[in-house]
Design a protein around this motif. Sequence first.
Motif, PDB file in Angstrom:
ATOM      1  N   TYR A   1      78.559  31.066  11.908  1.00 55.70           N
ATOM      2  CA  TYR A   1      77.825  31.163  13.174  1.00 55.70           C
ATOM      3  C   TYR A   1      78.766  31.412  14.342  1.00 55.70           C
ATOM      4  CZ  TYR A   1      74.224  30.362  16.640  1.00 55.70           C
ATOM      5  OH  TYR A   1      73.352  30.529  17.678  1.00 55.70           O
TER       6      TYR A   1
ATOM      7  N   CYS B   1      72.972  25.130  17.734  1.00 53.03           N
ATOM      8  CA  CYS B   1      73.730  25.564  16.566  1.00 53.03           C
ATOM      9  C   CYS B   1      75.240  25.493  16.822  1.00 53.03           C
ATOM     10  CB  CYS B   1      73.328  26.982  16.176  1.00 53.03           C
ATOM     11  SG  CYS B   1      71.640  27.118  15.550  1.00 53.03           S
TER      12      CYS B   1
ATOM     13  N   LEU C   1      76.354  22.710  14.300  1.00 53.98           N
ATOM     14  CA  LEU C   1      76.999  23.271  13.115  1.00 53.98           C
ATOM     15  C   LEU C   1      78.514  23.276  13.224  1.00 53.98           C
ATOM     16  CD1 LEU C   1      74.688  26.331  12.281  1.00 53.98           C
ATOM     17  CD2 LEU C   1      74.820  24.133  11.090  1.00 53.98           C
TER      18      LEU C   1
END
Length: 204
Positions: A80, A115, A119
């Motif tokens: 990501y 995110c 993450l």
Amino acid sequence: MAMSVLTAFWAVSLLFVITPGADWAYAISAGMRGRWVVPAVVGMLSGHLLVTLVVAAGVGSLIAGHPLALTLLTLAGCVYLLWLGANLLLSPAVPEAGAGGGQDSGSRWAFKGLCVSGLNPKVFLLFLALLPQFTDPQSNWPLPLQILLLGLMHLGSSLVIYLMVGYGAKAVLRTRPAAAQAVGRLSGGVMILIAVGLIAGQLR
């Protein structure tokens, strides 16, 4: 919990927050896009809160004890960050053009912020190693509640610093398109370097 312990944690937490990293890069990117600083910061804080809840629930220790789960989390976060970093390198933000943001939305920036933090394995590992160290097993407060309190203190520091970074980027770079593009590319490079460093750590 003793005030001295809370003060010590706040100092350590603040050092973590003021250290530039992926969160800073994302806040700067949101600032240069115009009006998306608050949604981006809310998203990042949601990611930190999620990690805090995971650690408080004891799931963090379980995941940390299973190398495969931790590796998968790291790789997901790295992919990501690489994607976000590549987008910033190829299409750096320009304040004037980004202010309208026809294809942007607050929810989109908030989700991406979630995110970025949720993450990020560095955030997870830091919370797993940091939060329990400032708890008191002899306290009348349950350990999960102590960890939650510490996590909320960290969120408070993060809120102030990330808003300052985002709005600072917006104010300073609004009338400097060339500088904004350079900072955008630098932010993308930071994200990519962090992701590459984490991947390299997994391959050792």
